[in-house]
Design a protein around this motif. Structure first.
Motif, mmCIF file in Angstrom:
data_model
loop_
_atom_site.group_PDB
_atom_site.id
_atom_site.type_symbol
_atom_site.label_atom_id
_atom_site.label_comp_id
_atom_site.label_asym_id
_atom_site.label_seq_id
_atom_site.Cartn_x
_atom_site.Cartn_y
_atom_site.Cartn_z
ATOM 1 N N LYS A 165 -3.908 10.764 -26.826
ATOM 2 C CA LYS A 165 -3.066 10.144 -25.622
ATOM 3 C C LYS A 165 -3.963 10.165 -24.204
ATOM 4 C CE LYS A 165 1.593 11.575 -26.932
ATOM 5 N NZ LYS A 165 2.686 12.460 -26.172
ATOM 6 N N VAL A 166 -4.631 9.059 -24.387
ATOM 7 C CA VAL A 166 -5.492 8.981 -23.316
ATOM 8 C C VAL A 166 -5.162 7.314 -22.494
ATOM 9 C CG1 VAL A 166 -7.995 8.417 -22.446
ATOM 10 C CG2 VAL A 166 -7.538 10.381 -24.281
ATOM 11 N N ALA A 167 -5.117 7.661 -21.135
ATOM 12 C CA ALA A 167 -4.609 6.317 -20.582
ATOM 13 C C ALA A 167 -5.821 6.021 -19.442
ATOM 14 C CB ALA A 167 -3.465 6.577 -19.723
ATOM 15 N N ASP A 168 -6.509 4.782 -19.599
ATOM 16 C CA ASP A 168 -7.516 4.368 -18.740
ATOM 17 C C ASP A 168 -6.520 3.607 -17.349
ATOM 18 O OD1 ASP A 168 -9.919 5.081 -19.853
ATOM 19 O OD2 ASP A 168 -9.550 3.515 -21.483
ATOM 20 N N ALA A 169 -7.359 3.922 -16.327
ATOM 21 C CA ALA A 169 -6.986 3.188 -14.987
ATOM 22 C C ALA A 169 -8.340 3.161 -14.236
ATOM 23 C CB ALA A 169 -6.000 4.130 -14.234
ATOM 24 N N HIS A 170 -8.280 2.388 -13.308
ATOM 25 C CA HIS A 170 -9.334 2.366 -12.266
ATOM 26 C C HIS A 170 -9.071 2.366 -10.784
ATOM 27 C CE1 HIS A 170 -7.946 -1.954 -11.779
ATOM 28 N NE2 HIS A 170 -8.664 -1.720 -10.763
ATOM 29 N N GLU A 184 -14.752 14.203 -28.493
ATOM 30 C CA GLU A 184 -15.399 15.343 -29.047
ATOM 31 C C GLU A 184 -14.408 16.493 -28.791
ATOM 32 O OE1 GLU A 184 -17.564 17.566 -30.888
ATOM 33 O OE2 GLU A 184 -17.857 15.731 -30.641
ATOM 34 N N ALA A 185 -13.777 16.775 -27.717
ATOM 35 C CA ALA A 185 -12.592 17.671 -27.377
ATOM 36 C C ALA A 185 -11.434 17.729 -28.479
ATOM 37 C CB ALA A 185 -11.948 17.787 -26.157
ATOM 38 N N TYR A 186 -11.215 16.520 -28.872
ATOM 39 C CA TYR A 186 -10.177 16.306 -29.832
ATOM 40 C C TYR A 186 -10.643 16.328 -31.235
ATOM 41 C CZ TYR A 186 -6.314 13.923 -27.103
ATOM 42 O OH TYR A 186 -5.593 13.737 -26.173
ATOM 43 N N ILE A 216 -2.114 16.513 -38.888
ATOM 44 C CA ILE A 216 -2.735 17.121 -37.485
ATOM 45 C C ILE A 216 -2.521 16.206 -36.615
ATOM 46 C CG2 ILE A 216 -5.153 17.750 -36.903
ATOM 47 C CD1 ILE A 216 -5.580 18.983 -39.741
ATOM 48 N N LYS A 217 -2.754 14.866 -36.600
ATOM 49 C CA LYS A 217 -2.937 13.900 -35.593
ATOM 50 C C LYS A 217 -1.522 13.606 -34.914
ATOM 51 C CE LYS A 217 -7.087 11.240 -36.852
ATOM 52 N NZ LYS A 217 -7.489 9.931 -36.941
ATOM 53 N N GLN A 218 -0.714 13.844 -35.697
ATOM 54 C CA GLN A 218 0.723 13.883 -35.286
ATOM 55 C C GLN A 218 0.945 15.201 -34.300
ATOM 56 O OE1 GLN A 218 3.621 13.579 -38.522
ATOM 57 N NE2 GLN A 218 3.269 11.248 -38.628
ATOM 58 N N THR A 250 -10.067 20.401 -21.409
ATOM 59 C CA THR A 250 -9.341 19.271 -22.158
ATOM 60 C C THR A 250 -8.847 19.817 -23.478
ATOM 61 O OG1 THR A 250 -10.642 17.461 -21.183
ATOM 62 C CG2 THR A 250 -9.628 16.804 -23.056
ATOM 63 N N ALA A 251 -9.620 20.465 -24.283
ATOM 64 C CA ALA A 251 -9.263 20.980 -25.444
ATOM 65 C C ALA A 251 -8.158 21.977 -25.063
ATOM 66 C CB ALA A 251 -10.249 21.655 -26.132
ATOM 67 N N ALA A 252 -8.503 22.880 -24.201
ATOM 68 C CA ALA A 252 -7.653 23.910 -23.901
ATOM 69 C C ALA A 252 -6.022 23.244 -23.482
ATOM 70 C CB ALA A 252 -7.816 24.820 -22.913
ATOM 71 N N PHE A 253 -6.405 22.255 -22.598
ATOM 72 C CA PHE A 253 -5.027 21.655 -22.381
ATOM 73 C C PHE A 253 -4.190 20.990 -23.322
ATOM 74 C CE2 PHE A 253 -2.940 17.659 -20.553
ATOM 75 C CZ PHE A 253 -2.261 18.168 -19.618
ATOM 76 N N VAL A 254 -4.800 20.216 -24.461
ATOM 77 C CA VAL A 254 -4.358 19.506 -25.475
ATOM 78 C C VAL A 254 -3.671 20.584 -26.321
ATOM 79 C CG1 VAL A 254 -4.673 18.139 -27.349
ATOM 80 C CG2 VAL A 254 -5.511 17.631 -25.214
ATOM 81 N N GLU A 255 -4.281 21.622 -26.408
ATOM 82 C CA GLU A 255 -3.892 22.897 -27.338
ATOM 83 C C GLU A 255 -2.695 23.316 -27.022
ATOM 84 O OE1 GLU A 255 -6.158 26.085 -30.438
ATOM 85 O OE2 GLU A 255 -6.629 25.847 -28.207
ATOM 86 N N GLU A 256 -2.572 23.484 -25.683
ATOM 87 C CA GLU A 256 -1.523 24.039 -25.154
ATOM 88 C C GLU A 256 -0.176 23.236 -25.099
ATOM 89 O OE1 GLU A 256 0.068 25.341 -20.566
ATOM 90 O OE2 GLU A 256 -2.092 25.318 -20.989
ATOM 91 N N LYS A 257 -0.382 22.086 -24.598
ATOM 92 C CA LYS A 257 0.775 21.201 -24.580
ATOM 93 C C LYS A 257 1.194 20.457 -25.998
ATOM 94 C CE LYS A 257 0.782 21.775 -20.198
ATOM 95 N NZ LYS A 257 2.015 22.535 -19.576
ATOM 96 N N LYS A 258 0.101 20.513 -26.914
ATOM 97 C CA LYS A 258 0.581 19.836 -28.141
ATOM 98 C C LYS A 258 0.893 18.339 -27.940
ATOM 99 C CE LYS A 258 -0.060 23.640 -30.505
ATOM 100 N NZ LYS A 258 -1.043 23.909 -31.207
ATOM 101 N N ALA A 259 1.776 17.710 -28.657
ATOM 102 C CA ALA A 259 2.268 16.317 -28.593
ATOM 103 C C ALA A 259 2.683 15.927 -27.019
ATOM 104 C CB ALA A 259 3.252 16.035 -29.418
ATOM 105 N N ASP A 260 3.104 16.734 -26.298
ATOM 106 C CA ASP A 260 3.656 16.569 -24.976
ATOM 107 C C ASP A 260 2.595 16.623 -23.808
ATOM 108 O OD1 ASP A 260 5.747 16.008 -23.148
ATOM 109 O OD2 ASP A 260 6.094 18.345 -22.623
ATOM 110 N N HIS A 261 1.490 15.790 -24.241
ATOM 111 C CA HIS A 261 0.148 15.724 -23.083
ATOM 112 C C HIS A 261 0.002 14.207 -22.719
ATOM 113 C CE1 HIS A 261 -1.911 15.320 -26.593
ATOM 114 N NE2 HIS A 261 -3.044 14.700 -25.930
#
Length: 175
Positions: free
Chosen positions: A161-166, A125-127, A154-156, A90-101
């Motif tokens: 960006k987390v979406a919940d579904a079931h 925790e990853a964030y 930094i937050k911008q 998750t940390a690697a994914f967010v760091e790679e995609k930045k705001a586009d994730h």
């Protein structure tokens, strides 16, 4: 013969100590009882809208799918994963995609709350880890010591960006 009536004085109870004892008991119970605060995840819900927005197309390259199965196991992009692996990826994914994730967390209706909260805490925790790294790289100080403007910058750059579904009750996934 004349009888003389005696007047009997009924002794009064001394109640001056009652208030003191009540106050001491109140203090005792306040000191010895524990009042633990409820723990919860702090999330901001989107504003209420009368009309449901039209579904949007999401690029699968910018989507990380996390799933909590009914038996409490986790999957990351349909592959079984442990929480430590989820945190790293998750940390690697967010760091790679930045705001586009976008991170999608799907939960089976039969999954335990504990498994759901553990997954959310792992993502959070990853964030936090990314925020710390970004603050150290950009401002040479921990995220907690940054000013409000620096934290917002930094937050911008790395928005949460987390979406919940079931998952459907019968085990099928929502389309």
């Amino acid at each position: 013969m004349q009888f003389r009536r005696r007047t009997h004085k009924i002794p009064l109870l001394n109640t001056t100590a009652t208030a003191d004892i009540s106050f001491m008991l109140l203090i005792f119970f306040l000191v010895t009882s524990s009042m633990s605060a409820d723990k919860a995840m702090q999330r901001q819900l989107p504003p209420y809208q009368e009309e449901q927005p039209a579904p949007t197309e999401i690029d699968t390259e910018t989507l990380l799918q996390l799933t909590v199965e009914a038996d409490g196991t986790y999957t990351l992009n349909s592959q079984p994963a442990q929480l430590t692996e989820i945190k790293e990826k998750t940390a690697a994914f967010v760091e790679e995609k930045k705001a586009d994730h976008l991170i999608s967390i799907e939960t089976d209706d039969r999954a335990s709350y504990d498994a759901y909260f553990q997954l959310h805490n792992t993502v959070a925790e990853a964030y936090r880890q990314l925020y710390e790294q970004s603050a150290l790289a950009a401002y040479h100080k921990p995220f907690g010591q940054c000013s409000a403007t620096e934290r917002n910058t930094i937050k911008q750059q790395l928005p949460y960006k987390v979406a919940d579904a079931h998952l459907a009750e019968k085990g099928g996934r929502h389309p």
